[in-house]
Scaffold this motif. Structure first.
Motif, short mmCIF file in Angstrom:
data_model
loop_
_atom_site.label_atom_id
_atom_site.label_comp_id
_atom_site.label_asym_id
_atom_site.label_seq_id
_atom_site.Cartn_x
_atom_site.Cartn_y
_atom_site.Cartn_z
N GLU A 1 0.83 -1.20 0.00
CA GLU A 1 0.00 0.00 0.00
C GLU A 1 0.86 1.26 0.00
O GLU A 1 0.59 2.22 -0.74
CB GLU A 1 -0.94 0.02 1.21
N ALA A 2 1.92 1.25 0.81
CA ALA A 2 2.80 2.42 0.88
C ALA A 2 3.51 2.66 -0.45
O ALA A 2 3.65 3.80 -0.89
CB ALA A 2 3.83 2.23 2.00
N ALA A 3 3.95 1.58 -1.11
CA ALA A 3 4.63 1.71 -2.40
C ALA A 3 3.69 2.33 -3.44
O ALA A 3 4.12 3.14 -4.27
CB ALA A 3 5.13 0.36 -2.87
N ARG A 4 2.43 1.94 -3.39
CA ARG A 4 1.46 2.55 -4.31
C ARG A 4 1.25 4.03 -3.98
O ARG A 4 1.11 4.86 -4.88
CB ARG A 4 0.14 1.79 -4.22
N LYS A 5 1.26 4.36 -2.69
CA LYS A 5 1.04 5.75 -2.31
C LYS A 5 2.19 6.66 -2.73
O LYS A 5 1.97 7.85 -3.00
CB LYS A 5 0.80 5.85 -0.79
N ILE A 6 3.42 6.14 -2.77
CA ILE A 6 4.53 6.96 -3.23
C ILE A 6 4.70 6.86 -4.74
O ILE A 6 5.65 7.40 -5.31
CB ILE A 6 5.85 6.61 -2.51
N GLU A 7 3.76 6.14 -5.40
CA GLU A 7 3.71 6.00 -6.85
C GLU A 7 5.00 5.40 -7.41
O GLU A 7 5.59 5.90 -8.36
CB GLU A 7 3.41 7.36 -7.50
N ALA A 8 5.43 4.29 -6.79
CA ALA A 8 6.62 3.58 -7.26
C ALA A 8 6.36 3.01 -8.65
O ALA A 8 5.30 2.46 -8.92
CB ALA A 8 6.98 2.47 -6.28
N ASP A 9 7.35 3.12 -9.51
CA ASP A 9 7.26 2.59 -10.88
C ASP A 9 7.18 1.06 -10.84
O ASP A 9 7.79 0.43 -9.97
CB ASP A 9 8.50 3.03 -11.67
N PRO A 10 6.45 0.42 -11.78
CA PRO A 10 6.35 -1.05 -11.80
C PRO A 10 7.70 -1.77 -11.91
O PRO A 10 7.83 -2.91 -11.48
CB PRO A 10 5.48 -1.35 -13.02
N GLU A 11 8.70 -1.09 -12.47
CA GLU A 11 10.03 -1.71 -12.61
C GLU A 11 10.94 -1.41 -11.43
O GLU A 11 12.07 -1.90 -11.38
CB GLU A 11 10.69 -1.25 -13.92
N SER A 12 10.49 -0.58 -10.51
CA SER A 12 11.34 -0.22 -9.37
C SER A 12 11.40 -1.36 -8.36
O SER A 12 10.61 -2.30 -8.40
CB SER A 12 10.82 1.06 -8.71
N VAL A 13 12.35 -1.26 -7.46
CA VAL A 13 12.53 -2.23 -6.38
C VAL A 13 12.07 -1.59 -5.08
O VAL A 13 12.41 -0.45 -4.77
CB VAL A 13 13.99 -2.69 -6.28
N GLN B 1 6.36 -5.26 -9.40
CA GLN B 1 5.40 -6.18 -9.99
C GLN B 1 5.26 -7.47 -9.18
O GLN B 1 4.18 -8.04 -9.08
CB GLN B 1 5.77 -6.49 -11.44
N ALA B 2 6.35 -7.93 -8.55
CA ALA B 2 6.28 -9.11 -7.69
C ALA B 2 5.50 -8.80 -6.41
O ALA B 2 4.74 -9.63 -5.91
CB ALA B 2 7.68 -9.61 -7.34
N LEU B 3 5.70 -7.60 -5.90
CA LEU B 3 4.97 -7.18 -4.70
C LEU B 3 3.46 -7.10 -4.99
O LEU B 3 2.64 -7.53 -4.18
CB LEU B 3 5.51 -5.83 -4.23
N MET B 4 3.11 -6.58 -6.16
CA MET B 4 1.69 -6.51 -6.53
C MET B 4 1.11 -7.91 -6.70
O MET B 4 -0.04 -8.17 -6.33
CB MET B 4 1.53 -5.69 -7.81
N ARG B 5 1.91 -8.82 -7.24
CA ARG B 5 1.45 -10.20 -7.40
C ARG B 5 1.19 -10.84 -6.04
O ARG B 5 0.21 -11.55 -5.84
CB ARG B 5 2.50 -11.01 -8.17
N PHE B 6 2.06 -10.58 -5.06
CA PHE B 6 1.87 -11.08 -3.70
C PHE B 6 0.52 -10.64 -3.16
O PHE B 6 -0.22 -11.42 -2.54
CB PHE B 6 2.99 -10.56 -2.79
N GLY B 7 0.17 -9.37 -3.40
CA GLY B 7 -1.08 -8.84 -2.89
C GLY B 7 -2.31 -9.47 -3.52
O GLY B 7 -3.39 -9.45 -2.93
#
Length: 246
Positions: free
Chosen positions: A86-98, A187-193
């Motif tokens: 959720e926090a990564a989405r709030k800081i608008e992390a790019d899908p290719e970022s770590v 993208q792996a983090l989003m898959r986990f969710g």
């Protein structure tokens, strides 16, 4: 050679804790614990940003007072990884970022551990990374010390609270202690969710098994750096002494 991605660290900080309520706000040398974790993490040159993620107004306001970047997240998350997402989405992390998940109870965090954690992203198409260190067989008896079984090429084969691998013939050898720092491609983090808690995850109470059970590799780097986490109030004396020496 992979291009090194942009890396953002998230520090989950919940107020509720069965063993130590309010732990992120515990004072160490005049600063709350979360400040020390943030301050140590930002010494790592490989990180683009370091952000605190909390579900508690007291922690949120304390972070603002100490000028620590912070986002408010839901109190309904089942795991720290869900909060990090959720926090990564709030800081608008790019899908290719770590995205780096840094435990909020490591005020003595060595920035070199984060360097170790990020290294696989520069040499291969890693999706998830974590750390391990060597430990003696007698230390491996405790179910609180999670063991990592690692392949020859550095991928995790399994994580367990049991003493694995089982030494049937008594031939000896060290065990690998899993260190709970993680880095994920967004993208792996989003898959986990998107995935439901997996059978082995529920059985061992180890959320990283959700990745392995769904065919997502975890690369494990062996680190020589030590952890000095705070689980209980009595641990504050130890970490305070370490920080005073440094």
């Amino acid at each position: 050679m992979s291009t090194f991605p942009e890396c953002h660290a998230i520090i989950p900080a919940r107020y509720e804790s069965s063993r130590f309520p309010g732990k992120p706000l515990a004072e160490i040398l005049g600063k709350p614990m979360f400040w020390h974790v943030w301050n140590r993490a930002r010494l790592c040159d490989g990180l683009t940003s370091v952000t605190l993620a909390t579900d508690d107004e007291r922690i949120f306001e304390a972070a603002r007072r100490h000028e620590v970047p912070v986002v408010m997240t839901s109190s309904e998350h089942a795991s720290g990884t869900d909060r990090v997402l959720e926090a990564a989405r709030k800081i608008e992390a790019d899908p290719e970022s770590v995205i780096v998940n840094i435990q909020g109870d490591e005020p003595c965090l060595d920035p070199g551990m984060i360097d170790d954690l990020l290294r696989p992203f520069s040499r291969c198409r890693a999706m998830v990374t974590t750390l391990a260190s060597r430990m003696a067989p007698d230390e491996a008896e405790s179910p609180d010390r999670v063991k990592a079984v690692i392949s020859a090429d550095g991928r995790a084969l399994y994580f367990s609270r049991a003493k694995v691998p089982f030494d049937r013939d008594g031939s000896g050898g060290d065990y690998h202690l899993h260190i709970g720092l993680y880095a994920f491609r967004m993208q792996a983090l989003m898959r986990f969710g998107e995935l439901e808690p997996s059978p082995l995850e529920r059985r061992e109470k180890l959320e990283q098994l959700r990745f392995l059970e769904n065919g997502i590799d975890i690369h494990v780097t062996e680190t020589a750096h030590a952890c000095h986490g705070v689980d209980r109030p009595e641990d504050l004396e130890t970490v305070t002494a370490i920080l005073e020496r440094e």
